[in-house]
Each structure stands twice: as structure tokens, then as C-alpha cells.
Motif scaffolding. Structure first.
Motif, mmCIF file in Angstrom:
data_model
loop_
_atom_site.group_PDB
_atom_site.id
_atom_site.type_symbol
_atom_site.label_atom_id
_atom_site.label_comp_id
_atom_site.label_asym_id
_atom_site.label_seq_id
_atom_site.Cartn_x
_atom_site.Cartn_y
_atom_site.Cartn_z
ATOM 1 N N TYR A 80 0.833 -1.204 0.000
ATOM 2 C CA TYR A 80 0.000 0.000 0.000
ATOM 3 C C TYR A 80 0.870 1.256 0.000
ATOM 4 O O TYR A 80 0.573 2.237 -0.683
ATOM 5 C CB TYR A 80 -0.918 0.009 1.228
ATOM 6 N N ALA A 81 1.956 1.230 0.779
ATOM 7 C CA ALA A 81 2.859 2.389 0.829
ATOM 8 C C ALA A 81 3.494 2.655 -0.533
ATOM 9 O O ALA A 81 3.810 3.809 -0.859
ATOM 10 C CB ALA A 81 3.942 2.160 1.882
ATOM 11 N N ASN A 82 3.650 1.599 -1.319
ATOM 12 C CA ASN A 82 4.239 1.732 -2.662
ATOM 13 C C ASN A 82 3.204 2.016 -3.730
ATOM 14 O O ASN A 82 3.517 2.002 -4.926
ATOM 15 C CB ASN A 82 5.023 0.466 -3.012
ATOM 16 N N GLY A 83 1.940 2.232 -3.316
ATOM 17 C CA GLY A 83 0.910 2.653 -4.265
ATOM 18 C C GLY A 83 -0.045 1.582 -4.729
ATOM 19 O O GLY A 83 -0.834 1.825 -5.658
ATOM 20 N N ALA A 84 -0.026 0.415 -4.132
ATOM 21 C CA ALA A 84 -0.936 -0.655 -4.549
ATOM 22 C C ALA A 84 -2.381 -0.238 -4.297
ATOM 23 O O ALA A 84 -2.669 0.466 -3.326
ATOM 24 C CB ALA A 84 -0.619 -1.939 -3.791
ATOM 25 N N PRO A 85 -3.312 -0.645 -5.172
ATOM 26 C CA PRO A 85 -4.724 -0.298 -4.972
ATOM 27 C C PRO A 85 -5.316 -1.056 -3.790
ATOM 28 O O PRO A 85 -4.781 -2.082 -3.363
ATOM 29 C CB PRO A 85 -5.383 -0.732 -6.292
ATOM 30 N N LEU A 86 -6.421 -0.558 -3.287
ATOM 31 C CA LEU A 86 -7.097 -1.181 -2.155
ATOM 32 C C LEU A 86 -7.546 -2.592 -2.514
ATOM 33 O O LEU A 86 -8.134 -2.820 -3.572
ATOM 34 C CB LEU A 86 -8.306 -0.341 -1.738
ATOM 35 N N ASN A 87 -7.242 -3.544 -1.662
ATOM 36 C CA ASN A 87 -7.655 -4.932 -1.845
ATOM 37 C C ASN A 87 -9.107 -5.069 -1.391
ATOM 38 O O ASN A 87 -9.405 -5.037 -0.208
ATOM 39 C CB ASN A 87 -6.751 -5.865 -1.047
ATOM 40 N N GLY A 95 -8.975 -2.749 5.357
ATOM 41 C CA GLY A 95 -8.119 -2.447 4.211
ATOM 42 C C GLY A 95 -7.964 -0.949 4.003
ATOM 43 O O GLY A 95 -6.856 -0.461 3.751
ATOM 44 N N THR A 96 -9.067 -0.229 4.110
ATOM 45 C CA THR A 96 -9.024 1.233 3.965
ATOM 46 C C THR A 96 -8.188 1.851 5.080
ATOM 47 O O THR A 96 -7.405 2.790 4.844
ATOM 48 C CB THR A 96 -10.451 1.811 3.998
ATOM 49 N N PHE A 97 -8.350 1.346 6.287
ATOM 50 C CA PHE A 97 -7.585 1.822 7.437
ATOM 51 C C PHE A 97 -6.086 1.601 7.223
ATOM 52 O O PHE A 97 -5.277 2.516 7.437
ATOM 53 C CB PHE A 97 -8.052 1.081 8.689
ATOM 54 N N MET A 98 -5.719 0.407 6.753
ATOM 55 C CA MET A 98 -4.302 0.122 6.518
ATOM 56 C C MET A 98 -3.734 0.994 5.387
ATOM 57 O O MET A 98 -2.628 1.529 5.508
ATOM 58 C CB MET A 98 -4.101 -1.354 6.178
ATOM 59 N N LYS A 99 -4.507 1.147 4.318
ATOM 60 C CA LYS A 99 -4.022 1.954 3.197
ATOM 61 C C LYS A 99 -3.848 3.412 3.613
ATOM 62 O O LYS A 99 -2.861 4.060 3.241
ATOM 63 C CB LYS A 99 -4.998 1.853 2.022
ATOM 64 N N PHE A 100 -4.781 3.932 4.406
ATOM 65 C CA PHE A 100 -4.655 5.304 4.897
ATOM 66 C C PHE A 100 -3.405 5.455 5.761
ATOM 67 O O PHE A 100 -2.630 6.404 5.593
ATOM 68 C CB PHE A 100 -5.907 5.683 5.698
ATOM 69 N N CYS A 101 -3.208 4.514 6.674
ATOM 70 C CA CYS A 101 -2.053 4.584 7.568
ATOM 71 C C CYS A 101 -0.734 4.481 6.789
ATOM 72 O O CYS A 101 0.264 5.113 7.166
ATOM 73 C CB CYS A 101 -2.121 3.468 8.610
ATOM 74 N N ILE A 186 -14.355 -5.073 10.427
ATOM 75 C CA ILE A 186 -12.932 -5.332 10.620
ATOM 76 C C ILE A 186 -12.621 -6.799 10.384
ATOM 77 O O ILE A 186 -11.611 -7.147 9.767
ATOM 78 C CB ILE A 186 -12.489 -4.905 12.033
ATOM 79 N N HIS A 187 -13.492 -7.675 10.873
ATOM 80 C CA HIS A 187 -13.321 -9.118 10.644
ATOM 81 C C HIS A 187 -14.701 -9.748 10.517
ATOM 82 O O HIS A 187 -15.478 -9.747 11.475
ATOM 83 C CB HIS A 187 -12.543 -9.764 11.789
ATOM 84 N N THR A 188 -14.990 -10.307 9.344
ATOM 85 C CA THR A 188 -16.327 -10.809 9.044
ATOM 86 C C THR A 188 -16.775 -11.903 9.999
ATOM 87 O O THR A 188 -17.975 -12.092 10.217
ATOM 88 C CB THR A 188 -16.370 -11.348 7.596
ATOM 89 N N SER A 189 -15.840 -12.632 10.596
ATOM 90 C CA SER A 189 -16.213 -13.719 11.495
ATOM 91 C C SER A 189 -17.031 -13.231 12.679
ATOM 92 O O SER A 189 -17.750 -14.009 13.312
ATOM 93 C CB SER A 189 -14.960 -14.447 12.006
ATOM 94 N N LEU A 190 -16.951 -11.925 12.990
ATOM 95 C CA LEU A 190 -17.725 -11.383 14.117
ATOM 96 C C LEU A 190 -19.224 -11.383 13.828
ATOM 97 O O LEU A 190 -20.025 -11.057 14.720
ATOM 98 C CB LEU A 190 -17.240 -9.974 14.463
ATOM 99 N N ILE A 191 -19.601 -11.784 12.605
ATOM 100 C CA ILE A 191 -21.022 -11.938 12.310
ATOM 101 C C ILE A 191 -21.621 -13.034 13.184
ATOM 102 O O ILE A 191 -22.805 -13.009 13.510
ATOM 103 C CB ILE A 191 -21.243 -12.258 10.810
ATOM 104 N N ILE A 192 -20.781 -13.994 13.607
ATOM 105 C CA ILE A 192 -21.274 -15.099 14.431
ATOM 106 C C ILE A 192 -21.696 -14.612 15.815
ATOM 107 O O ILE A 192 -22.852 -14.830 16.226
ATOM 108 C CB ILE A 192 -20.235 -16.227 14.501
#
Length: 367
Positions: A80-87, A95-101, A186-192
Motif C-alpha cells: 500500500y505504501a508503494n501505491g498498490a490499490p485497495l484490496n 483495508g481502507t484503514f491500513m491503506k490510509f495509515c 474489521i473481521h467478518t467472522s464477528l457476524i457469528i
């Protein structure tokens, strides 16, 4: 990043620091009443020191595959720091949080921030629920079996569960819903646990949840892999990494040194601590508390689901969807009402025994 602590001793030192603090708390519990002003003052000071010690120690650990997923996150951060697009194949919020940071800080700062966001919600929830007795709640959460692992390895899952606990501590339903939604993003597993929480709002018969937990054991023993395929086919947990937990694919097996699969009686025994605690407090000591009943219901539902898929690779990751509540189940009533003579000493003993499971599995046997 270099460290004066050899990498192979980083986690071991952490567990031995915890051991010293647990012993200190136990000794103090034998000498004072829990409501004594001096005790509360010392616990408040110890708690604040301990809070920042954990954040700094965990957050400034070296970036290394010793901490498993941490190194994978670091590689993604670098991309992300090297310019990779959001996964967009993963949870969009994280993902947005990591890319922003990645655009404003180093990877080391990012992991420090993650540690802060992992620990602080537990502190704030404990303060909100238990007021001046917050230390004991925060402490039992931190000395739990999986706490260190989900702050250094399963980072997203750890962040999500901490925010879920924070959500449960809110008074207003709107805030609870908002923070639960955040945890799922943040983590889809928390749907449980989210589904379990929703069910607990409308169906309050705890005996049904208890029965379901016990029935899950023979169902898992009898039907084996049927349940793994069943829950994967539901779709809401069908992700590549989750399929890997259920499969025997070599690509997943190569990621760790040793995988123990099969019916995990040791993990079941650990889970039974929460079942026994809830049953004992509610039905034997007649403890009545709406929040605690809901906590117990969520735990039983989530843990029963894990029992059904107990043979899966990395089944501990599914167990964690209930285990993150275990410390609260054990300590909550003891911080709300007086139940026993020398209750402070009993709390000290419980903290010590509870931590010894963590210490033996993660330090003694873990080595």
C-alpha cells in the motif's frame, strides 16, 4: 527493527512478567478487602501502568514471521505504501484503514496503533461496566489464553473482538449497534457473535442455550465433517482463509510448524470453564443480571458452533469467537455483588488459576 530482547524470548518474557503481576495481585488479595480504598488506589495505579506497558511492549515488537500473520500484514502495508490499490477481497474497513495509515506512518507505527486499538477498548469497557473495580476485569481479559496471540498474530480478529466487547458495554442501543457493525467490518467472522447477540435480545431462556451446548458435543462426535461442510455452504463464512481452516490443503499446512486436529478435548475443557461459571453464578448463587445473562447466551451459542467444527484446522480461531468473552463470564458477578466470605482472596485465587492455564499452554508447553 532491532531489539535488545532476543526474538525467541519476546513472548516468553511477556508471560513471565504476567506471572509476577498475577502473584502480586494474589498476595494483595490475601491482605486486603477488595473495597478498601488503599487497595483500589493501588489497583488503579497498577492498572494504568500495566495498560501502557502492554500497549508499548506489544506494539513495539519486531516485525517478524515469528509473530506469523504480523509479517503478512507488514508486506501488505508495504504494498500500500508503494501505491498498490485497495484490496477489495478482504474486509473493506480494515483495508481502507491500513491503506490510509500507509500514507502517513511507518509499519512500526501502524502496529503500535493496532496494539493501542486492541487494548484500549478493553480498558474503556472495563471502566464503564465495573467502575472502580475495572482493574480486575481488564486484568483477566489480558491474562486470557488467546490475548497475546490475537494482538500479535490474528490482529484483525483481535481488534474486532475488542471493539465487540466495547460495543456490549455501551448504554445506548444505537452505539452498541454501530460498534458491533464496526467489529464485523474489521473481521467478518464477528457476524457469528453478532447473530448470537441478536438472538439473545429476543430469546432469553438460558436453559435452552445450555442444552444446545451439551447437545453439540455428541453431534460433533457423531457427525464429524458434516458440520464443517454445512457451515461453509451457508456462505457467510466462505472465504479463502476460512476454507483453509477446514481443509487439509498443503498450502495452508505449510504456514505453521504443527497442526493438531481432531476432537480437541483440551479446548473443550477450557471452554467448559465459561459454561460452569455461568451455570454456577446464575443457577446456584441466583445471580440476576440482564447483561450477564446476555453475555452467557452469546458465549454458549458461539462456543456450541465451534464444538460442531472442532476438528477443523485452526479451530482455535473459531473457538476465539467465544473465548474472548470467557474472562468476563468468570469475573463479572464477583465484581458486582458480595457472594462469598473473603471474596477478594477468592478473586485472587481465580485469577491465579485462570492464568496458569495460559502460562502452562503458552510458555511451559509452548516452548
Amino acid at each position: 527493527m532491532n531489539t535488545i530482547i532476543p526474538l525467541e524470548y519476546y513472548s516468553s518474557l511477556y508471560y513471565n512478567i504476567l506471572l509476577l503481576i498475577v502473584l502480586l495481585v494474589f498476595i494483595q488479595s490475601n491482605n486486603t478487602e477488595i473495597f478498601d480504598k488503599n487497595n483500589l488506589s493501588s489497583k488503579n495505579s497498577l492498572g494504568n501502568f500495566f495498560l501502557w506497558l502492554i500497549v508499548l511492549y506489544m506494539g513495539t515488537r519486531p516485525i517478524s514471521f515469528t509473530f506469523a500473520d504480523m509479517a503478512v500484514y507488514a508486506l501488505e502495508f508495504k504494498d500500500y505504501a508503494n501505491g498498490a490499490p485497495l484490496n477489495t477481497n478482504k474486509e473493506i474497513f480494515f483495508g481502507t484503514f491500513m491503506k490510509f495509515c500507509s500514507g502517513i506512518m511507518t509499519a512500526e507505527m501502524f502496529f503500535l496503533l493496532c496494539a493501542f486499538l486492541y487494548v484500549i477498548p478493553l480498558y474503556l469497557a472495563s471502566k464503564k461496566i465495573f467502575k472502580e473495580y475495572w482493574f480486575y476485569s481488564f486484568f483477566i481479559l489480558v491474562i486470557s489464553f488467546s490475548f497475546w496471540a490475537y494482538g500479535t498474530n490474528g490482529i484483525r480478529n483481535g481488534l474486532a473482538t475488542s471493539i465487540f466487547i466495547y460495543a456490549l458495554s455501551r448504554d445506548k442501543k444505537a452505539a452498541t449497534i454501530a460498534f458491533i457493525a464496526l467489529s464485523v467490518s474489521i473481521h467478518t467472522s464477528l457476524i457469528i457473535p453478532t447473530i448470537a447477540y441478536t438472538i439473545s435480545l429476543f430469546y432469553k431462556n438460558l436453559k435452552t442455550y445450555l442444552l444446545a451446548w451439551f447437545v453439540a458435543i455428541p453431534l460433533s462426535l457423531a457427525l464429524g465433517g458434516f458440520w464443517e461442510n454445512f457451515f461453509l455452504n451457508l456462505g457467510f463464512i466462505e472465504q479463502d482463509r476460512v476454507i483453509g481452516y477446514f481443509s487439509d490443503d498443503d498450502a495452508y499446512l505449510d504456514k505453521i510448524v504443527e497442526i493438531k486436529v481432531g476432537f480437541r478435548w483440551d479446548f473443550l475443557l477450557y471452554s467448559a470453564i465459561g459454561v460452569f461459571a455461568g451455570y454456577y453464578y446464575i443457577y446456584k448463587k441466583h445471580f440476576e443480571d440482564v447483561f450477564y445473562n446476555r453475555l452467557f447466551a452469546i458465549y454458549l451459542m458461539c462456543n456450541a458452533l465451534w464444538i460442531l467444527v472442532i476438528r477443523a484446522n485452526f479451530s482455535n480461531r473459531f473457538a476465539y469467537l467465544s473465548w474472548f468473552l470467557l474472562g468476563l463470564l468468570v469475573i463479572y458477578p464477583l465484581l458486582k455483588v458480595s457472594m462469598f466470605k473473603k471474596q477478594h482472596l477468592l478473586i485472587g485465587k481465580i485469577l491465579f488459576i485462570y492464568f496458569m492455564f495460559t502460562y502452562v499452554l503458552n510458555f511451559v508447553l509452548g516452548k
